[in-house]
Design a protein around this motif. Structure first.
Motif, PDB file in Angstrom:
ATOM      1  N   GLU A 223      15.722  38.868 -28.275  1.00 49.70           N
ATOM      2  CA  GLU A 223      16.834  39.287 -27.367  1.00 49.70           C
ATOM      3  C   GLU A 223      18.190  39.121 -28.335  1.00 49.70           C
ATOM      4  OE1 GLU A 223      16.796  40.742 -24.678  1.00 49.70           O
ATOM      5  OE2 GLU A 223      14.848  40.461 -24.406  1.00 49.70           O
ATOM      6  N   LEU A 224      17.948  38.521 -29.459  1.00 47.64           N
ATOM      7  CA  LEU A 224      19.185  38.299 -30.454  1.00 47.64           C
ATOM      8  C   LEU A 224      19.569  39.651 -30.949  1.00 47.64           C
ATOM      9  CD1 LEU A 224      18.480  34.912 -31.944  1.00 47.64           C
ATOM     10  CD2 LEU A 224      20.041  35.294 -30.005  1.00 47.64           C
ATOM     11  N   PRO A 225      21.131  39.723 -31.244  1.00 46.69           N
ATOM     12  CA  PRO A 225      21.490  41.106 -32.124  1.00 46.69           C
ATOM     13  C   PRO A 225      21.150  40.776 -33.522  1.00 46.69           C
ATOM     14  CG  PRO A 225      23.442  39.946 -30.936  1.00 46.69           C
ATOM     15  CD  PRO A 225      21.987  38.853 -30.597  1.00 46.69           C
ATOM     16  N   LYS A 226      20.615  41.725 -34.205  1.00 44.07           N
ATOM     17  CA  LYS A 226      20.127  41.943 -35.481  1.00 44.07           C
ATOM     18  C   LYS A 226      21.278  42.361 -36.548  1.00 44.07           C
ATOM     19  CE  LYS A 226      15.668  40.924 -34.462  1.00 44.07           C
ATOM     20  NZ  LYS A 226      15.795  41.134 -33.016  1.00 44.07           N
ATOM     21  N   PRO A 227      21.244  41.963 -37.691  1.00 48.06           N
ATOM     22  CA  PRO A 227      20.290  41.396 -38.530  1.00 48.06           C
ATOM     23  C   PRO A 227      20.375  39.872 -38.227  1.00 48.06           C
ATOM     24  CG  PRO A 227      22.106  41.667 -40.078  1.00 48.06           C
ATOM     25  CD  PRO A 227      22.399  42.303 -38.682  1.00 48.06           C
ATOM     26  N   LEU A 228      19.440  39.154 -38.804  1.00 47.13           N
ATOM     27  CA  LEU A 228      19.425  37.451 -38.361  1.00 47.13           C
ATOM     28  C   LEU A 228      19.510  36.895 -39.802  1.00 47.13           C
ATOM     29  CD1 LEU A 228      16.239  37.231 -35.944  1.00 47.13           C
ATOM     30  CD2 LEU A 228      18.745  37.197 -35.478  1.00 47.13           C
ATOM     31  N   VAL A 229      20.443  35.814 -39.854  1.00 50.66           N
ATOM     32  CA  VAL A 229      20.491  34.788 -40.830  1.00 50.66           C
ATOM     33  C   VAL A 229      20.076  33.612 -40.338  1.00 50.66           C
ATOM     34  CG1 VAL A 229      22.288  33.827 -42.494  1.00 50.66           C
ATOM     35  CG2 VAL A 229      22.749  36.178 -41.664  1.00 50.66           C
ATOM     36  N   VAL A 230      19.093  33.134 -40.910  1.00 52.96           N
ATOM     37  CA  VAL A 230      18.225  32.079 -40.416  1.00 52.96           C
ATOM     38  C   VAL A 230      18.121  30.779 -41.120  1.00 52.96           C
ATOM     39  CG1 VAL A 230      15.865  31.199 -39.368  1.00 52.96           C
ATOM     40  CG2 VAL A 230      16.606  33.813 -39.260  1.00 52.96           C
ATOM     41  N   PHE A 231      18.282  29.799 -40.432  1.00 56.11           N
ATOM     42  CA  PHE A 231      17.913  28.417 -41.226  1.00 56.11           C
ATOM     43  C   PHE A 231      17.088  27.707 -40.158  1.00 56.11           C
ATOM     44  CE2 PHE A 231      18.658  23.776 -40.587  1.00 56.11           C
ATOM     45  CZ  PHE A 231      18.368  23.307 -41.760  1.00 56.11           C
ATOM     46  N   TRP A 232      16.085  26.851 -40.706  1.00 56.68           N
ATOM     47  CA  TRP A 232      15.169  26.088 -39.906  1.00 56.68           C
ATOM     48  C   TRP A 232      15.281  24.751 -40.715  1.00 56.68           C
ATOM     49  CZ3 TRP A 232      12.066  30.361 -41.677  1.00 56.68           C
ATOM     50  CH2 TRP A 232      11.344  30.024 -42.781  1.00 56.68           C
ATOM     51  N   GLY A 233      15.092  23.772 -39.753  1.00 55.78           N
ATOM     52  CA  GLY A 233      15.255  22.060 -40.243  1.00 55.78           C
ATOM     53  C   GLY A 233      16.062  21.617 -39.429  1.00 55.78           C
ATOM     54  N   VAL A 234      16.335  20.290 -39.842  1.00 55.34           N
ATOM     55  CA  VAL A 234      17.027  19.334 -38.973  1.00 55.34           C
ATOM     56  C   VAL A 234      18.662  19.773 -38.884  1.00 55.34           C
ATOM     57  CG1 VAL A 234      17.722  16.777 -38.597  1.00 55.34           C
ATOM     58  CG2 VAL A 234      15.318  17.391 -39.521  1.00 55.34           C
ATOM     59  N   ILE A 235      19.050  19.849 -37.778  1.00 56.54           N
ATOM     60  CA  ILE A 235      20.360  20.056 -37.681  1.00 56.54           C
ATOM     61  C   ILE A 235      21.106  18.856 -37.509  1.00 56.54           C
ATOM     62  CG2 ILE A 235      22.146  21.399 -36.341  1.00 56.54           C
ATOM     63  CD1 ILE A 235      19.757  23.410 -35.786  1.00 56.54           C
ATOM     64  N   ASP A 236      22.019  18.290 -38.764  1.00 57.63           N
ATOM     65  CA  ASP A 236      22.697  17.161 -38.788  1.00 57.63           C
ATOM     66  C   ASP A 236      24.010  17.245 -39.644  1.00 57.63           C
ATOM     67  OD1 ASP A 236      21.675  17.003 -41.224  1.00 57.63           O
ATOM     68  OD2 ASP A 236      20.064  15.558 -40.646  1.00 57.63           O
ATOM     69  N   ARG A 237      24.424  16.248 -39.852  1.00 58.82           N
ATOM     70  CA  ARG A 237      25.824  15.994 -40.564  1.00 58.82           C
ATOM     71  C   ARG A 237      25.683  16.576 -41.924  1.00 58.82           C
ATOM     72  NH1 ARG A 237      30.558  14.735 -37.268  1.00 58.82           N
ATOM     73  NH2 ARG A 237      29.710  14.021 -35.459  1.00 58.82           N
ATOM     74  N   ARG A 238      24.565  16.862 -42.609  1.00 62.88           N
ATOM     75  CA  ARG A 238      24.242  17.260 -43.973  1.00 62.88           C
ATOM     76  C   ARG A 238      24.583  18.885 -43.936  1.00 62.88           C
ATOM     77  NH1 ARG A 238      18.439  16.685 -45.009  1.00 62.88           N
ATOM     78  NH2 ARG A 238      18.349  17.035 -42.987  1.00 62.88           N
ATOM     79  N   LEU A 239      24.787  19.370 -42.746  1.00 64.81           N
ATOM     80  CA  LEU A 239      25.095  21.066 -42.946  1.00 64.81           C
ATOM     81  C   LEU A 239      26.627  21.291 -43.187  1.00 64.81           C
ATOM     82  CD1 LEU A 239      22.835  22.692 -39.998  1.00 64.81           C
ATOM     83  CD2 LEU A 239      22.346  22.124 -42.539  1.00 64.81           C
ATOM     84  N   ASP A 240      26.820  22.303 -44.055  1.00 68.16           N
ATOM     85  CA  ASP A 240      28.331  22.483 -44.112  1.00 68.16           C
ATOM     86  C   ASP A 240      28.709  23.373 -43.248  1.00 68.16           C
ATOM     87  OD1 ASP A 240      30.685  23.663 -45.287  1.00 68.16           O
ATOM     88  OD2 ASP A 240      29.694  23.640 -47.566  1.00 68.16           O
ATOM     89  N   VAL A 241      29.441  22.858 -42.307  1.00 70.80           N
ATOM     90  CA  VAL A 241      30.126  23.561 -40.944  1.00 70.80           C
ATOM     91  C   VAL A 241      30.954  24.625 -41.549  1.00 70.80           C
ATOM     92  CG1 VAL A 241      31.151  23.475 -39.079  1.00 70.80           C
ATOM     93  CG2 VAL A 241      29.572  21.673 -39.625  1.00 70.80           C
ATOM     94  N   ALA A 242      31.778  24.343 -42.418  1.00 70.64           N
ATOM     95  CA  ALA A 242      32.850  25.023 -42.923  1.00 70.64           C
ATOM     96  C   ALA A 242      32.065  26.613 -43.631  1.00 70.64           C
ATOM     97  CB  ALA A 242      33.619  24.429 -44.163  1.00 70.64           C
ATOM     98  N   CYS A 243      31.074  26.547 -44.217  1.00 69.96           N
ATOM     99  CA  CYS A 243      30.367  27.357 -45.005  1.00 69.96           C
ATOM    100  C   CYS A 243      29.831  28.286 -43.746  1.00 69.96           C
ATOM    101  CB  CYS A 243      29.181  27.023 -45.682  1.00 69.96           C
ATOM    102  SG  CYS A 243      27.953  28.073 -46.407  1.00 69.96           S
ATOM    103  N   ILE A 244      29.159  27.582 -42.649  1.00 72.40           N
ATOM    104  CA  ILE A 244      28.463  28.493 -41.536  1.00 72.40           C
ATOM    105  C   ILE A 244      29.768  29.176 -40.850  1.00 72.40           C
ATOM    106  CG2 ILE A 244      27.262  28.113 -39.330  1.00 72.40           C
ATOM    107  CD1 ILE A 244      25.993  25.699 -40.468  1.00 72.40           C
ATOM    108  N   ARG A 245      30.776  28.529 -40.587  1.00 77.96           N
ATOM    109  CA  ARG A 245      31.825  28.999 -40.109  1.00 77.96           C
ATOM    110  C   ARG A 245      32.501  30.399 -40.845  1.00 77.96           C
ATOM    111  NH1 ARG A 245      35.157  25.431 -40.343  1.00 77.96           N
ATOM    112  NH2 ARG A 245      34.973  24.065 -38.278  1.00 77.96           N
ATOM    113  N   GLN A 246      32.628  30.181 -42.007  1.00 80.13           N
ATOM    114  CA  GLN A 246      32.902  31.417 -42.599  1.00 80.13           C
ATOM    115  C   GLN A 246      31.912  32.544 -42.932  1.00 80.13           C
ATOM    116  OE1 GLN A 246      35.818  31.665 -44.146  1.00 80.13           O
ATOM    117  NE2 GLN A 246      35.385  33.818 -45.185  1.00 80.13           N
ATOM    118  N   LEU A 247      30.662  32.086 -42.852  1.00 81.75           N
ATOM    119  CA  LEU A 247      29.719  33.193 -42.697  1.00 81.75           C
ATOM    120  C   LEU A 247      29.598  33.951 -41.412  1.00 81.75           C
ATOM    121  CD1 LEU A 247      27.037  34.624 -43.664  1.00 81.75           C
ATOM    122  CD2 LEU A 247      25.645  32.456 -42.762  1.00 81.75           C
TER     123      LEU A 247
END
Length: 320
Positions: A223-247
């Motif tokens: 049901e998700l709008p395509k295209p999909l940009v995908v990450f799988w793994g533990v979602i914790d403080r190691r992720l770069d939120v600024a990068c995800i926000r810009q993307l």
């Protein structure tokens, strides 16, 4: 012959493995053990974890899950539902969720010895104990095993959300007491060398056949709008939120899909449009999600813990 080769040559020698919960978020250690079960019957010990407990909803849920796993009837039901491989036994020993003080460590040593010593003594021969976690340091001199191997997969002294001083202190003991040390990256190998121990290098590997293209669409992505940009793994403080926000901000269509367990995730992720976090999915369902992805990403921040690790998912991504 190397220590790793020696271990592999000991046909049917049992293994006693201390690591993350079996099946919760498959790790390199779980992948390795699956490949070794024919030669080495394995008792896998689910541990309490290495994060300092917090009084929040995520910790309460995780704690209740652990308590349910300690109850004999729910433990049996969980084992049956997981459809465990032959020659694999999974234990959920009761543990105290702190390691900071001497009394915490004393209590955990007493609890684990009381529950695990009978298991070890009932084996046909003393097992080789393998740990990926420093929290077994106080157990090592007392459990009647053949030998101890430390499989170093991360620098726990740099992980966000951990009691880093305590983890560093416990790891120092594990490094001193282990008979064999294996490192998952050259960075970790060099770090262990600075601690005074040589480590054999065993980089992460994947079962390529697991990641063969499948035409089955996963319900999460249907049901998700395509295209999909995908990450799988533990979602914790190691992720770069600024990068995800810009993307997410630069995308005119589609979805950023972050699949995996949430461990003290940055609350800023909740504010981002186009970003969907459905939680963890069974490992065997990831190839179907990968098949629907247009791009696979690893949006880790440039942190010491990032530079220390060799991401298993990089090889998983390549295998797709």
């Amino acid at each position: 012959m190397s220590n790793v080769s020696d271990l592999c040559s000991m046909k049917r020698t049992p293994l006693l493995v201390f690591a993350d919960d079996w099946g919760r978020h498959p790790s390199s250690c779980q992948h390795l053990v699956k490949q070794m079960l024919d030669a080495h019957p394995t008792t896998w010990v689910n541990t309490i974890g290495t994060r300092t407990p917090k009084f929040d909803l995520a910790t309460v849920r995780r704690g209740l899950g652990k308590v349910r796993g300690w109850l004999p009837w729910t433990a049996r039901a969980a084992g049956a539902s997981q459809n465990l491989p032959r020659d694999l036994t999974v234990l959920n020993p009761r543990m105290w969720p702190w390691f900071t003080r001497k009394i915490d460590r004393w209590l955990n040593r007493k609890l684990l010895l009381k529950q695990l010593r009978p298991v070890v003594e009932a084996m046909a021969e003393p097992p080789v104990a393998v740990t990926t976690l420093p929290i077994v340091a106080d157990l090592m001199p007392h459990l009647p095993v053949n030998s101890w191997a430390y499989y170093c997969v991360d620098d726990f002294s740099k992980w966000p959300g951990l009691d880093r001083k305590t983890m560093a202190r416990l790891e120092r003991l594990v490094v001193d007491r282990a008979d064999t040390i294996v490192a998952a990256s050259e960075h970790l190998q060099e770090r262990l060398r600075r601690m005074g121990r040589d480590a054999e290098l065993l980089t992460h590997g994947v079962d390529v056949n697991t990641w063969q293209i499948t035409s089955q669409e996963h319900t999460i992505v249907s049901e998700l709008p395509k295209p999909l940009v995908v990450f799988w793994g533990v979602i914790d403080r190691r992720l770069d939120v600024a990068c995800i926000r810009q993307l997410a901000a630069t995308m005119t269509e589609g979805t950023v899909l972050l699949v995996g367990p949430q461990q003290d995730a940055d609350p800023e992720l909740d504010k981002l449009t186009r970003v969907v976090r459905p939680g963890p999915v069974p490992f065997e369902q990831l190839p179907a999600i990968a098949h629907e992805a247009s791009v696979l990403i690893m949006p880790y921040a440039n942190l010491p813990v990032t530079r220390a690790m060799q991401p298993l998912k990089l090889k998983e991504y390549l295998a797709t």
